[in-house]
Scaffold this active site. Sequence first.
Site, mmCIF file in Angstrom:
data_model
loop_
_atom_site.group_PDB
_atom_site.id
_atom_site.type_symbol
_atom_site.label_atom_id
_atom_site.label_comp_id
_atom_site.label_asym_id
_atom_site.label_seq_id
_atom_site.Cartn_x
_atom_site.Cartn_y
_atom_site.Cartn_z
ATOM 1 N N GLU A 1 0.853 -1.203 0.000
ATOM 2 C CA GLU A 1 0.000 0.000 0.000
ATOM 3 C C GLU A 1 0.886 1.249 0.000
ATOM 4 O O GLU A 1 0.505 2.285 -0.535
ATOM 5 C CB GLU A 1 -0.958 0.013 1.210
ATOM 6 C CG GLU A 1 -2.104 0.997 1.018
ATOM 7 C CD GLU A 1 -3.175 0.932 2.100
ATOM 8 O OE1 GLU A 1 -2.884 1.326 3.238
ATOM 9 O OE2 GLU A 1 -4.305 0.505 1.804
ATOM 10 N N HIS B 1 6.125 -26.672 3.093
ATOM 11 C CA HIS B 1 5.226 -27.748 2.641
ATOM 12 C C HIS B 1 4.151 -27.204 1.705
ATOM 13 O O HIS B 1 3.131 -27.850 1.496
ATOM 14 C CB HIS B 1 4.592 -28.431 3.853
ATOM 15 C CG HIS B 1 5.621 -29.015 4.769
ATOM 16 N ND1 HIS B 1 6.230 -30.227 4.538
ATOM 17 C CD2 HIS B 1 6.194 -28.515 5.892
ATOM 18 C CE1 HIS B 1 7.126 -30.469 5.490
ATOM 19 N NE2 HIS B 1 7.119 -29.441 6.321
ATOM 20 N N LYS C 1 -13.743 1.827 -3.762
ATOM 21 C CA LYS C 1 -14.743 2.091 -2.723
ATOM 22 C C LYS C 1 -15.947 2.800 -3.328
ATOM 23 O O LYS C 1 -17.096 2.475 -3.031
ATOM 24 C CB LYS C 1 -14.147 2.985 -1.630
ATOM 25 C CG LYS C 1 -13.085 2.338 -0.782
ATOM 26 C CD LYS C 1 -12.593 3.312 0.287
ATOM 27 C CE LYS C 1 -11.335 2.798 0.957
ATOM 28 N NZ LYS C 1 -10.728 3.751 1.870
HETATM 29 O O1 F6P Z 1 -8.763 1.686 2.217
HETATM 30 C C1 F6P Z 1 -7.461 1.666 2.659
HETATM 31 C C2 F6P Z 1 -7.361 2.221 4.042
HETATM 32 O O2 F6P Z 1 -7.574 3.589 4.025
HETATM 33 C C3 F6P Z 1 -6.022 1.901 4.687
HETATM 34 O O3 F6P Z 1 -5.014 2.772 4.308
HETATM 35 C C4 F6P Z 1 -6.368 1.968 6.123
HETATM 36 O O4 F6P Z 1 -5.410 1.363 6.946
HETATM 37 C C5 F6P Z 1 -7.706 1.238 6.125
HETATM 38 O O5 F6P Z 1 -8.315 1.615 4.912
HETATM 39 C C6 F6P Z 1 -8.605 1.559 7.269
HETATM 40 O O6 F6P Z 1 -8.894 2.923 7.327
HETATM 41 P P1 F6P Z 1 -9.526 3.570 8.606
HETATM 42 O O7 F6P Z 1 -8.581 3.391 9.733
HETATM 43 O O8 F6P Z 1 -9.736 5.011 8.254
HETATM 44 O O9 F6P Z 1 -10.835 2.872 8.866
#
Ligand code: F6P
Length: 559
Positions: free
Chosen positions: A367, A398, A522
């Site tokens: 990421e 394994h 998203k």
């Molecule tokens: O969608 C990725 C992300 O933003 C990550 O970088 C982050 O760790 C995760 O989602 C959770 O985000 P949040 O802590 O804002 O719920």
Amino acid sequence: MTQSTMIHHSPAWQRLAAHADEMRDVHLKSLFTEHSGRHARFTRRGVGLTLDLSKHRWRDETLSMLLELAREADLERAIARLQNGERVNLSEDRPALHTALRLPPEASLVVEGEDVVPDVHETLARMQAMVEKCHAGQWRGATGRPITDVVNLGVGGSDLGPLMVTHALADYRPRDVHQVDIHFASTMDGSQLADYLTRFNPATTLFVLSSKSFTTIDTLSNASTARDWLMTRLADGGQDTEMSELVMRQHFIGVSAKPERMSEWGIDPRHQLRFWEWVGGRYSLWGAIGLPIALAVGMDNFRELLAGAHDMDRHFRETSLEDNLPVLLALAGIWNVNFLDVRAHSILPYDGRLEYFASYLEQLEMESNGKSVTNQGEITPYSTCPVLWGQLGPNAQHAFYQLLHQGTQAVECDFIAPVRRYDRVEDPATRAHLKAQHRLTLANCVAQSRVLMLGDEALPSDVPRPSHKRYRGNQPSTTLMLDRLTPRTLGALIALYEHKVFVQATLWDINPFDQWGVELGKQIASETEQILASRRGAETLDDSSRGLLDVVWQAQDGI
Ligand code: F6P
């Protein structure tokens, strides 16, 4: 950097490219016969860790050229800028100050006119008060019974770090306190949570809602299911107002950089822990997001974890590049990815306590550095982060080691193992057995990296073998040994990889602190959910997506 000043045009890069042409056909095994003492020449120690980089396909001059490349990228200044709190996260115009979370209380770090250290320690003190209350059996649920189970609801950085560390430090769980079991639910489909809801007693279950943004749908869906479960079971579905208030106050802690969103959701301000926009999600286990860790191992051990990370921060900042562990680990990766075309990387811990270390690093590395645009908005004309995955080494032997030994992919491997283990096991007979198992594990760790390096030549005699029994060897690897796996060495180990990622990002001129690549998915998922629920608007989708939604609708209609 502009196109013409990009790192791949630099003199050091050009020299490395020419050198790689010479090195590409050199087998690792022959590097070991060129000079004696290769292990000593390519091994560095520091902060409770031993880093053996001798099984990489490089020579002394390779490393010198890589160090020159690091200097051309102005790495030393970049390290200082990171730790001084400058705005290194360019696309979001803010610092990335996870190192501030592990500064000791007497330190001071003024960021944009404000010393951040007192706030950091105030949050740690509030965490400590919560942990002590739980461990004293004084954190009581709505019916007055002490909490026995804590479920962390979070995903990505709000899950993987605490999960990994809690598991790794299970031996450090304090025994003389009221016992609280720590659990994690991350998946949006609710499968982990559904299991807990069938097994746990609502009266003694506490949820920690961990979300930097407090908008992550995965976490908020789990949270709303948990809230309904508690309300139904303890507060007559919300009809009993007094119990409803008690449920909200006693069964939820919120951890976020957005206090107003926590309040809106209903988290009592006294049970809100905050952190700051300048802490990236995947770099956040060192503060309030680490609450499950502190609940599992106690605050003293949590502070030891921070101290270990701080040791590594100092090492990173103060040690010359030649002996700097994160820098050298990063340069080995750059050499493999950019010059030897090794674009897969496997993380192989030889210690069951590090079961989740590879998953944690998958987020940390991919990421952070899974990027293809430079800080100046140019497409990178060179490769960046390799595909990284892993598994406990002994189990992976394994499973996928077959590919490492005889497949067609070049893979860089990190072997990780503690040198000492099981010293604290009380019963002498059990201790002796477990120590023998540890010896067996260390032997496997060393043997596997040896076979990956030498191939067939690891065998004592050169008897002709059929082709299906041949091992090509020549797979580069790093071996990282910890004196012991303790909160302190674990802190140092994690910080080592955090800084490795930063070094590579600096050389690739990419921003390791944003993650725009996850946003579009998203948005489209939210639109798709509306179409799925309403059955309207599918005509705007592509043929495959429309067909897949049809499959769901037909199943729902019993067709
Ligand atoms: O969608 C990725 C992300 O933003 C990550 O970088 C982050 O760790 C995760 O989602 C959770 O985000 P949040 O802590 O804002 O719920």
